[in-house]
Design a protein around this motif. Structure first.
Motif, short mmCIF file in Angstrom:
data_model
loop_
_atom_site.label_atom_id
_atom_site.label_comp_id
_atom_site.label_asym_id
_atom_site.label_seq_id
_atom_site.Cartn_x
_atom_site.Cartn_y
_atom_site.Cartn_z
N GLY A 79 0.82 -1.20 0.00
CA GLY A 79 0.00 0.00 0.00
C GLY A 79 0.85 1.25 0.00
O GLY A 79 2.07 1.22 0.05
N ILE A 80 0.19 2.40 -0.07
CA ILE A 80 0.88 3.68 -0.09
C ILE A 80 1.21 4.08 1.33
O ILE A 80 0.33 4.24 2.16
CB ILE A 80 0.00 4.74 -0.78
CG1 ILE A 80 -0.31 4.31 -2.21
CG2 ILE A 80 0.68 6.09 -0.77
CD1 ILE A 80 -1.30 5.22 -2.89
N ALA A 83 4.15 11.10 -4.45
CA ALA A 83 4.77 12.00 -5.42
C ALA A 83 5.17 11.25 -6.68
O ALA A 83 5.03 11.77 -7.80
CB ALA A 83 5.98 12.68 -4.79
N ALA A 84 5.68 10.02 -6.51
CA ALA A 84 6.08 9.23 -7.68
C ALA A 84 4.88 8.87 -8.54
O ALA A 84 4.95 8.94 -9.78
CB ALA A 84 6.81 7.96 -7.21
N ILE A 85 3.77 8.51 -7.90
CA ILE A 85 2.56 8.17 -8.65
C ILE A 85 2.06 9.38 -9.42
O ILE A 85 1.71 9.29 -10.60
CB ILE A 85 1.48 7.65 -7.69
CG1 ILE A 85 1.89 6.30 -7.11
CG2 ILE A 85 0.14 7.52 -8.40
CD1 ILE A 85 0.98 5.80 -6.03
N VAL A 125 1.51 12.61 -14.46
CA VAL A 125 1.78 13.84 -15.20
C VAL A 125 2.57 13.55 -16.48
O VAL A 125 2.29 14.09 -17.55
CB VAL A 125 2.53 14.85 -14.32
CG1 VAL A 125 3.04 16.03 -15.15
CG2 VAL A 125 1.63 15.35 -13.20
N ILE A 126 3.55 12.66 -16.37
CA ILE A 126 4.37 12.32 -17.54
C ILE A 126 3.52 11.64 -18.61
O ILE A 126 3.61 11.97 -19.80
CB ILE A 126 5.54 11.41 -17.12
CG1 ILE A 126 6.53 12.20 -16.26
CG2 ILE A 126 6.24 10.82 -18.33
CD1 ILE A 126 7.63 11.34 -15.66
N ILE A 127 2.67 10.69 -18.20
CA ILE A 127 1.83 9.98 -19.17
C ILE A 127 0.84 10.93 -19.83
O ILE A 127 0.72 10.98 -21.06
CB ILE A 127 1.09 8.82 -18.48
CG1 ILE A 127 2.10 7.75 -18.04
CG2 ILE A 127 0.06 8.22 -19.43
CD1 ILE A 127 1.48 6.61 -17.26
#
Length: 280
Positions: free
Chosen positions: A32-33, A40-42, A47-49
Motif C-alpha cells: 500500500g501507499i 509524489a512518484a505516482i 503527469v508524464i503519461i
C-alpha cells in the motif's frame, strides 16, 4: 464446563500487519501507499503519461474526432458536466437499485446452498447459465416486456451482480476452519449459530470481494443497457456523443465511468479495511 459458545478472535496476523481487501486471494498483495515519496512518484508518472499523450497528439496533429488531447477532455468534462450530471444520477439509480436486489438474492442463495447441498444441485445450473450469458443480450427482450424505463435496466443489473456475489460468498462460507466448527458443535451450537458466529464472519473478506465484483459488473451492464435503448443515462450519452462525433464529450463520459469504477473499489477497500482487516 460453561455452555456458552466461544468467541473466536479476529486478531491480526502474527507479523502485526493488517490484512486488507487487497490482501485477499482475489488480489495481489501489496504494502500500500505509506509515504509521501510514493504519492509524489505516482503523481509524477501520471503527469508524464498525460503530458506525453497531450504532446504527442498535438505534435502529430491528430484530429479531435479520432483522439482528443487530455486538455480537451478536461475542458469538455467541466463544460458539459451540468448536462451530464442528470444522466449520471439516472445511472446511479439503476446501479444502486439493481445491485441491492442482486446482492441480497446472491447472499441468500449462497447461504442456502452452503447449508443444504441438495439445493446447490438445483440452483447451480441456473447460476452457471446466468454467469455465462451476456446480460446485454437479454436487454432487448426486457425492454420489449417492461418498456424503456428503469425496470429493464435494474433487472439486468441485478442479474449481472447477483451471481458474482453468490459465487464469492459461497466460496467464503465454505472456507472455514473445520476445527472451529467442530469445537462450536461440541459446545452445543446449532447450525444457525455456527453460520452467524463462525461462517459469516470468516467469509466476510470473500463476501466483500463478491460485492465489489458484482458492483463493477452491474455498472458495466447498466451502461450497456443504456446504450441499447432508452433516452437517459451515461450509456445514452456515449451513444449520442459518438453519433455526433463529439469525441471530447465522449471521453469525458468515459472518464466519469472510470472514476465510478475507482470509487466502487475504494469504497469496498475501506469497508474491508475496517470490518475485515484480519487474516481469514
Amino acid at each position: 464446563m460453561s455452555d456458552a459458545i466461544p468467541e473466536f478472535s479476529r486478531a491480526k496476523s502474527g507479523d502485526g500487519q493488517d490484512v486488507s481487501l487487497t490482501n485477499l486471494s482475489a488480489f495481489a498483495s501489496g504494502p500500500g501507499i505509506k509515504s509521501g515519496k510514493e504519492v509524489a512518484a505516482i503523481l509524477a508518472v501520471a503527469v508524464i503519461i498525460i503530458g506525453g499523450i497531450e504532446l504527442a497528439l498535438r505534435l502529430f496533429h491528430v484530429p479531435l474526432y479520432i483522439m482528443p488531447p487530455p486538455s480537451s477532455i478536461a475542458y469538455a468534462l467541466f463544460d458539459e458536466f451540468p448536462l451530464i450530471a442528470p444522466h449520471l444520477g439516472y445511472t446511479l439509480v439503476e446501479l444502486v437499485s439493481g445491485f441491492a436486489v442482486g446482492a441480497a438474492v446472491g447472499l441468500m442463495l449462497a447461504a442456502v446452498i452452503t447449508q443444504f447441498p441438495f439445493a446447490e444441485k438445483i440452483v447451480a445450473p441456473y447460476i452457471l447459465l446466468l454467469v455465462t450469458t451476456p446480460m446485454l443480450a437479454l436487454v432487448p427482450l426486457l425492454i420489449l416486456r417492461f418498456g424503456f424505463g428503469y425496470t429493464p435496466r435494474i433487472i439486468a443489473v441485478a442479474l449481472a451482480a447477483g451471481p458474482m456475489v453468490m459465487i464469492n460468498a459461497a466460496t467464503g462460507f465454505r472456507r472455514v476452519d473445520s476445527a472451529k466448527i467442530a469445537l462450536a458443535r461440541s459446545y452445543g451450537a446449532s447450525t444457525l449459530q455456527i453460520f452467524w458466529k463462525i461462517r459469516a464472519p470468516m467469509a466476510l473478506p470473500m463476501i466483500l470481494v463478491g460485492l465489489m465484483i458484482g458492483a463493477i459488473f452491474g455498472l458495466l451492464t447498466a451502461v450497456g443497457a443504456e446504450m441499447v435503448g432508452g433516452g437517459f443515462g451515461l450509456g445514452n450519452r456515449l451513444t449520442t456523443y459518438s453519433s455526433m462525433i463529439q469525441m471530447p464529450q465522449f471521453f469525458a463520459v468515459v472518464l466519469i465511468l472510470s472514476m465510478l469504477g475507482i470509487l466502487i473499489y475504494v469504497l469496498f477497500f475501506l469497508i474491508g479495511k475496517k470490518w475485515a482487516s484480519w487474516e481469514a
